[in-house]
Design a protein around this motif. Structure first.
Motif, PDB file in Angstrom:
ATOM      1  N   ASN A  53      35.479  47.773 -23.757  1.00 31.98           N
ATOM      2  CA  ASN A  53      34.914  46.518 -24.257  1.00 31.98           C
ATOM      3  C   ASN A  53      35.831  45.336 -23.937  1.00 31.98           C
ATOM      4  O   ASN A  53      35.363  44.265 -23.540  1.00 31.98           O
ATOM      5  N   LYS A  54      37.110  45.558 -24.085  1.00 28.81           N
ATOM      6  CA  LYS A  54      38.094  44.486 -23.837  1.00 28.81           C
ATOM      7  C   LYS A  54      38.032  43.988 -22.390  1.00 28.81           C
ATOM      8  O   LYS A  54      38.075  42.793 -22.124  1.00 28.81           O
ATOM      9  N   PHE A  55      37.894  44.939 -21.462  1.00 31.90           N
ATOM     10  CA  PHE A  55      37.860  44.574 -20.043  1.00 31.90           C
ATOM     11  C   PHE A  55      36.434  44.460 -19.490  1.00 31.90           C
ATOM     12  O   PHE A  55      36.248  44.264 -18.295  1.00 31.90           O
ATOM     13  N   ASN A  56      35.463  44.628 -20.384  1.00 31.24           N
ATOM     14  CA  ASN A  56      34.052  44.475 -19.998  1.00 31.24           C
ATOM     15  C   ASN A  56      33.660  45.428 -18.862  1.00 31.24           C
ATOM     16  O   ASN A  56      33.061  45.021 -17.870  1.00 31.24           O
TER      17      ASN A  56
ATOM     18  N   ASN B   5      39.183  54.658 -29.218  1.00 32.54           N
ATOM     19  CA  ASN B   5      40.231  54.373 -28.225  1.00 32.54           C
ATOM     20  C   ASN B   5      39.644  53.933 -26.895  1.00 32.54           C
ATOM     21  O   ASN B   5      40.034  52.910 -26.332  1.00 32.54           O
TER      22      ASN B   5
ATOM     23  N   HIS C 268      39.977  48.440 -12.085  1.00 38.44           N
ATOM     24  CA  HIS C 268      40.959  48.068 -13.112  1.00 38.44           C
ATOM     25  C   HIS C 268      42.117  49.056 -13.152  1.00 38.44           C
ATOM     26  O   HIS C 268      43.256  48.670 -13.385  1.00 38.44           O
TER      27      HIS C 268
ATOM     28  N   SER D  53      25.577  46.814 -26.276  1.00 40.88           N
ATOM     29  CA  SER D  53      26.972  46.420 -26.051  1.00 40.88           C
ATOM     30  C   SER D  53      27.865  47.602 -26.425  1.00 40.88           C
ATOM     31  O   SER D  53      27.417  48.554 -27.075  1.00 40.88           O
ATOM     32  N   TRP D  54      29.127  47.525 -26.057  1.00 43.78           N
ATOM     33  CA  TRP D  54      30.036  48.645 -26.344  1.00 43.78           C
ATOM     34  C   TRP D  54      30.213  48.873 -27.842  1.00 43.78           C
ATOM     35  O   TRP D  54      30.299  50.012 -28.294  1.00 43.78           O
ATOM     36  N   MET D  55      30.266  47.797 -28.605  1.00 45.89           N
ATOM     37  CA  MET D  55      30.493  47.960 -30.053  1.00 45.89           C
ATOM     38  C   MET D  55      29.304  48.642 -30.726  1.00 45.89           C
ATOM     39  O   MET D  55      29.468  49.507 -31.585  1.00 45.89           O
TER      40      MET D  55
ATOM     41  N   ILE E 231      46.699  51.030 -17.973  1.00 42.96           N
ATOM     42  CA  ILE E 231      45.298  51.363 -18.279  1.00 42.96           C
ATOM     43  C   ILE E 231      44.922  52.684 -17.616  1.00 42.96           C
ATOM     44  O   ILE E 231      44.219  53.508 -18.201  1.00 42.96           O
TER      45      ILE E 231
ATOM     46  N   PHE F 160      37.122  50.636 -27.135  1.00 39.09           N
ATOM     47  CA  PHE F 160      37.787  49.347 -27.357  1.00 39.09           C
ATOM     48  C   PHE F 160      38.350  48.780 -26.057  1.00 39.09           C
ATOM     49  O   PHE F 160      38.263  47.579 -25.805  1.00 39.09           O
ATOM     50  N   ILE F 161      38.913  49.656 -25.241  1.00 36.93           N
ATOM     51  CA  ILE F 161      39.467  49.190 -23.960  1.00 36.93           C
ATOM     52  C   ILE F 161      38.340  48.828 -22.985  1.00 36.93           C
ATOM     53  O   ILE F 161      38.403  47.812 -22.290  1.00 36.93           O
TER      54      ILE F 161
END
Length: 300
Positions: A211-214, A205, A224, A117-119, A231, A208-209
């Motif tokens: 991950n937020k928008f998958n 930076n 996107h 996953s991104w995290m 964005i 997080f973005i």
């Protein structure tokens, strides 16, 4: 909300790195690295991603192998009559490079990051590099470092240029920045820390973005960007910063690294690094230009 076990393992992950970097003995450092490994593996499990199990097994095998080499080299370094110190030191450094995913010991890194996953990718690209880098700074070898730096630059440039997966692009970017950090470490211990801090902020930076928008692939990113101008601007600035283009913040650590290398007469290394980093910058610029010039329907 994070599950309780992940919070527990995250705290041991943090403390294990602290154990490694504050230890006064090689064995203590090794122990910290082992706790770090065993803390990160449970964090990698993610029910929505079937590849996370595969990635965790790959990570365990590679890290366990590197840990074995570290332990073996520690034994050899403390018993110098068995083998020369230089050779055991080389094994030790090679194992550390494997742990941090520096080229040419990087083969596991982009493949493994694809299943995370991104995290988890963020932790792997930032926090997980602290302990090996600090330990390497205690036992630095300039000749090995130069080879590793050049390999990092070459591989990150040539392998990253045709990627469509954002995770792999970030992984090869991480390898590139690792090369810069190692090069600055050869002459100044403070600069690599500044570099690492700025690199971590830039990665946080972007990730997080994402991950937020998958977002996991360039096509998704372009889509996107097309629909959201804020964005688009954010990504363009961050990608160019990650590539080290002035006047963005990512240029600053590269600038001070180049200044340090030149002041220490490492002119050839500086030249090679700058030329090879241009390849990495090229694919960042290509991403940003594509997002500006093309609509998502044109990108197949």
């Amino acid at each position: 909300m994070l599950p309780l076990y992940k919070i527990l393992f995250f705290s041991t992950l943090i403390s294990s790195t602290m154990i490694s970097i504050s230890s006064q003995s090689w064995l203590g450092m090794w122990m910290g690295l082992e706790i770090n490994l065993m803390s990160f593996i449970p964090m990698m499990s993610y029910h929505k991603n079937m590849m996370s199990t595969e990635s965790s097994i790959k990570y365990f095998i590679i890290q366990a192998l590197a840990s074995t080499l570290i332990l073996m080299s520690i034994i050899l370094m403390t018993n110098m009559f068995l083998i020369s110190y230089d050779f055991s030191s080389m094994i030790f450094n090679s194992a550390l490079f494997t742990k941090m995913g520096a080229a040419p010991f990087h083969f596991w890194f982009p493949e493994m990051i694809e299943g995370l996953s991104w995290m988890n990718s963020l932790i792997l690209m930032t926090w997980q590099k602290i302990a090996p880098l600090v330990i390497f700074s205690y036992n630095i070898n300039n000749l090995i470092s130069m080879f590793v730096v050049i390999f990092c630059m070459m591989i990150s440039g040539f392998m990253g240029i045709n990627q469509i997966s954002l995770r792999k692009i970030m992984a090869y970017s991480s390898i590139n920045h690792l090369g810069w950090m190692i090069s600055s470490m050869m002459f100044n211990q403070m600069i690599w820390m500044i570099y690492f801090l700025i690199y971590s902020i830039m990665s946080i930076n972007i990730i997080f973005i994402l991950n937020k928008f998958n977002l996991f692939y360039l096509k998704q990113l372009f889509y996107h960007m097309k629909n959201n101008k804020t964005i688009k601007l954010f990504f363009i600035m961050n990608f160019l910063s990650l590539g080290g283009l002035p006047p963005f913040i990512g240029f600053f650590p590269k600038w001070i690294t180049i200044q340090t290398l030149i002041s220490n007469q490492a002119l050839m290394l500086t030249f090679i690094m700058m030329i090879l980093t241009l390849i990495t910058l090229f694919f960042y610029v290509r991403i940003t230009f594509s997002s500006i010039l093309l609509s998502s329907s044109e990108i197949k």
